[in-house]
Design an enzyme around this catalytic site. Structure first.
Site, PDB file in Angstrom:
ATOM      1  N   GLU A 148       0.801  -1.231   0.000  1.00 32.01           N
ATOM      2  CA  GLU A 148       0.000   0.000   0.000  1.00 32.01           C
ATOM      3  C   GLU A 148       0.832   1.278   0.000  1.00 32.01           C
ATOM      4  O   GLU A 148       0.653   2.144   0.859  1.00 32.01           O
ATOM      5  CB  GLU A 148      -0.976  -0.031   1.183  1.00 32.01           C
ATOM      6  CG  GLU A 148      -1.879  -1.249   1.137  1.00 32.01           C
ATOM      7  CD  GLU A 148      -2.768  -1.415   2.368  1.00 32.01           C
ATOM      8  OE1 GLU A 148      -2.812  -0.508   3.201  1.00 32.01           O
ATOM      9  OE2 GLU A 148      -3.415  -2.473   2.470  1.00 32.01           O
ATOM     10  N   GLU A 256      -6.207 -10.863  -1.073  1.00 30.42           N
ATOM     11  CA  GLU A 256      -7.008 -10.619   0.144  1.00 30.42           C
ATOM     12  C   GLU A 256      -8.496 -10.537  -0.177  1.00 30.42           C
ATOM     13  O   GLU A 256      -9.196  -9.637   0.294  1.00 30.42           O
ATOM     14  CB  GLU A 256      -6.566  -9.302   0.814  1.00 30.42           C
ATOM     15  CG  GLU A 256      -5.090  -9.230   1.114  1.00 30.42           C
ATOM     16  CD  GLU A 256      -4.688  -7.971   1.878  1.00 30.42           C
ATOM     17  OE1 GLU A 256      -5.567  -7.232   2.358  1.00 30.42           O
ATOM     18  OE2 GLU A 256      -3.468  -7.740   1.998  1.00 30.42           O
TER      19      GLU A 256
HETATM   20  O1  G3I Z   1      -3.468  -6.505  18.955  1.00 31.58           O
HETATM   21  C1  G3I Z   1      -4.471  -5.620  19.483  1.00 31.58           C
HETATM   22  C2  G3I Z   1      -4.974  -6.117  20.808  1.00 31.58           C
HETATM   23  O2  G3I Z   1      -3.917  -6.065  21.729  1.00 31.58           O
HETATM   24  C3  G3I Z   1      -6.131  -5.232  21.251  1.00 31.58           C
HETATM   25  O3  G3I Z   1      -6.677  -5.737  22.432  1.00 31.58           O
HETATM   26  C4  G3I Z   1      -7.216  -5.184  20.179  1.00 31.58           C
HETATM   27  C5  G3I Z   1      -8.355  -4.260  20.562  1.00 31.58           C
HETATM   28  O4  G3I Z   1      -9.051  -3.812  19.438  1.00 31.58           O
HETATM   29  O5  G3I Z   1      -6.641  -4.730  18.984  1.00 31.58           O
HETATM   30  C6  G3I Z   1      -5.625  -5.569  18.488  1.00 31.58           C
HETATM   31  O6  G3I Z   1      -5.130  -5.045  17.305  1.00 31.58           O
HETATM   32  C7  G3I Z   1      -5.968  -5.210  16.170  1.00 31.58           C
HETATM   33  C8  G3I Z   1      -5.203  -6.026  15.124  1.00 31.58           C
HETATM   34  O7  G3I Z   1      -5.946  -6.092  13.932  1.00 31.58           O
HETATM   35  C9  G3I Z   1      -4.909  -7.466  15.600  1.00 31.58           C
HETATM   36  O8  G3I Z   1      -6.101  -8.186  15.783  1.00 31.58           O
HETATM   37  C10 G3I Z   1      -6.273  -3.830  15.616  1.00 31.58           C
HETATM   38  O9  G3I Z   1      -7.103  -3.119  16.514  1.00 31.58           O
HETATM   39  C11 G3I Z   1      -6.981  -3.955  14.277  1.00 31.58           C
HETATM   40  O10 G3I Z   1      -7.091  -2.668  13.694  1.00 31.58           O
HETATM   41  C12 G3I Z   1      -6.155  -4.823  13.355  1.00 31.58           C
HETATM   42  O11 G3I Z   1      -6.861  -4.945  12.143  1.00 31.58           O
HETATM   43  C13 G3I Z   1      -6.126  -5.536  11.093  1.00 31.58           C
HETATM   44  C14 G3I Z   1      -5.948  -4.544   9.949  1.00 31.58           C
HETATM   45  O12 G3I Z   1      -5.267  -5.190   8.878  1.00 31.58           O
HETATM   46  C15 G3I Z   1      -5.149  -3.328  10.362  1.00 31.58           C
HETATM   47  O13 G3I Z   1      -5.119  -2.429   9.303  1.00 31.58           O
HETATM   48  C16 G3I Z   1      -6.920  -6.727  10.594  1.00 31.58           C
HETATM   49  O14 G3I Z   1      -7.010  -7.715  11.605  1.00 31.58           O
HETATM   50  C17 G3I Z   1      -6.252  -7.320   9.361  1.00 31.58           C
HETATM   51  O15 G3I Z   1      -7.079  -8.299   8.805  1.00 31.58           O
HETATM   52  C18 G3I Z   1      -6.049  -6.204   8.340  1.00 31.58           C
HETATM   53  O16 G3I Z   1      -5.406  -6.730   7.217  1.00 31.58           O
HETATM   54  C19 G3I Z   1      -5.142  -5.795   6.165  1.00 31.58           C
HETATM   55  C20 G3I Z   1      -3.921  -6.276   5.428  1.00 31.58           C
HETATM   56  O17 G3I Z   1      -2.854  -6.460   6.307  1.00 31.58           O
HETATM   57  C21 G3I Z   1      -3.525  -5.293   4.322  1.00 31.58           C
HETATM   58  N1  G3I Z   1      -4.655  -5.026   3.463  1.00 31.58           N
HETATM   59  C22 G3I Z   1      -5.884  -4.644   4.093  1.00 31.58           C
HETATM   60  C23 G3I Z   1      -6.298  -5.676   5.153  1.00 31.58           C
HETATM   61  C24 G3I Z   1      -7.625  -5.308   5.773  1.00 31.58           C
HETATM   62  O18 G3I Z   1      -7.553  -4.076   6.438  1.00 31.58           O
END
Ligand code: G3I
Length: 382
Positions: A148, A256
């Site tokens: 990205e 994805e």
């Molecule tokens: O790890 C913390 C945890 O400690 C906390 O308690 C919790 C509370 O909300 O958050 C956790 O972090 C989250 C993380 O995923 C791990 O689960 C974040 O809030 C959350 O924003 C994060 O989202 C991820 C996202 O990328 C971030 O941009 C999604 O799971 C993941 O599927 C998503 O994947 C991305 C690809 O890497 C790139 N392309 C887009 C795709 C979808 O956004």
């Protein structure tokens, strides 16, 4: 004559006894059909039974485990627990591991800030890639080296890496990844670069051409493919984009895929439309010689990222929350089966050096509504 030819082709193919996604994808000529897996789901046994079924999924991507915030949360402090927990699955099953991702503006720990000089940032990137790609050396079929880097309007994203080094950070990342794990396919991965044509796709083509001309090896382009039911790109639009990327790199992949409903609960008609939308993506990949595989961004609504990011939307996956297969699953597998029986896929031509930048759908025309594909800029939750 045609029928005879088809019979000869099909008689040389081997078909899976019990068809599931990956086995039919392979029979149809793809390298894999895969899924993302996130750490919280590893202790769900019913879920993991499906993940570990190599006939269903021939490839696994860690959804979060290998990202910078997990692997180098403090400068020079490397940890691989979350990444290894996912990477250990394909080690045991023989599935391919797509590694995700080395250099991304998001899920960056706060210490990777815009305050660094060019030289400092270059050393930071070198160290991160040498350590992380070094740790996983030999395990990754592919690495999403840079994720990205571009904005929807075609400008470079103002990440700390770009601010310090300009486009050179991308070249440097690919060169370092190639030195560290020469056996991995090195991908550029992004969203909103699926539907031909838009400013982002053309800017991405220019960026890749620049990076390759500067001596970096870029093996593949990953098109993420997060889209909306009823507004997803058509097979024609997808193939046009891939034709342009095919001129620059040897491999393409949908990395994805999920196709979300914007209105819940869904009707049977909504679910049928979703099934049709999935078919466009799978069909485009099957009909593009350089497209090697399709990865869904988790296979069940139970663990999809969509509801957490887009309130009131979701059910984007092939399985529902209770791990039942949806019409979209059935349509995808039927298409893979017909493609396998027809034996249609051709061996891709190797990429020849190109002297001009290929443009998607003509001279940078921006005739399609890119808003139909999801922008991942965080949206205000209702
Ligand atoms: O790890 C913390 C945890 O400690 C906390 O308690 C919790 C509370 O909300 O958050 C956790 O972090 C989250 C993380 O995923 C791990 O689960 C974040 O809030 C959350 O924003 C994060 O989202 C991820 C996202 O990328 C971030 O941009 C999604 O799971 C993941 O599927 C998503 O994947 C991305 C690809 O890497 C790139 N392309 C887009 C795709 C979808 O956004």
């Amino acid at each position: 004559m045609h029928v005879l030819k088809a019979l000869i082709v099909t008689s040389t193919l081997t078909f899976p006894a019990l068809g599931q996604l990956d086995s039919w994808a392979k029979a149809a000529g793809l390298k894999y059909f895969g899924t993302a897996v996130d750490n919280p789901s590893l202790n769900n046994q019913a879920y993991m039974k499906i993940v570990r079924d190599a006939d269903e999924f021939g490839q696994i991507t860690p959804a979060n485990g290998q990202k910078w915030s997990n692997t180098e949360s403090g400068q020079g402090r490397f940890s691989y627990g979350t990444g290894d927990a996912i990477a250990n699955v394909p080690k045991q099953t023989g599935q391919l591991l797509r590694c995700h991702t080395l250099v991304w503006y998001n899920q960056l720990p706060s210490w990777v800030s815009s305050s660094f000089s060019r030289d400092q940032m270059q050393r930071i990137i070198t160290s991160h890639i040498q350590n992380v790609a070094g740790h996983y050396k030999g395990q990754c079929y592919a690495w999403d080296v840079v994720n990205e880097a571009m904005e929807d309007d075609g400008k470079f994203r103002q990440s700390p890496m770009y601010k310090a080094m300009g486009v050179d950070y991308i070249t440097h990342s690919f060169k370092t990844a190639a030195q560290t794990d020469p056996g991995a396919k090195l991908y550029y991965n992004d969203f909103n670069i699926e539907r031909c044509c838009n400013a982002k796709i053309n800017a991405t083509l220019v960026m890749l051409k620049t990076v390759i001309a500067a001596g970096a090896r870029v093996d593949g382009v990953g098109m993420q493919g997060h889209s909306r039911v009823g507004k997803s790109p058509s097979k024609r639009e997808l193939k046009d984009t891939m034709a342009a990327f095919s001129q620059l790199v040897d491999e393409l992949a949908y990395t994805e895929i999920d196709i979300r409903h914007t209105k819940l609960p869904t009707t049977a008609a909504d679910r049928e439309q979703q099934a049709k939308d999935y078919l466009e993506v799978v069909g485009a990949c099957l009909e593009t010689p350089k497209c090697v595989g399709i990865t869904v961004w988790d296979f069940t609504d139970q663990y999809s990222w969509i509801p957490g990011q887009y309130s009131g939307e979701g059910e984007a996956c092939l399985w529902d929350k209770s791990l039942n297969k949806k019409p979209a699953y059935t349509s995808v597998i039927s298409l893979l089966q017909s493609a396998a029986s027809a034996g249609l896929r051709k061996t891709p031509a190797p990429t020849a050096p190109v002297s001009t930048v290929p443009l998607c759908c003509g001279q940078g025309a921006d005739n399609h509504d890119t808003i139909d594909l999801i922008s991942e800029q965080p949206r205000k939750l209702k």
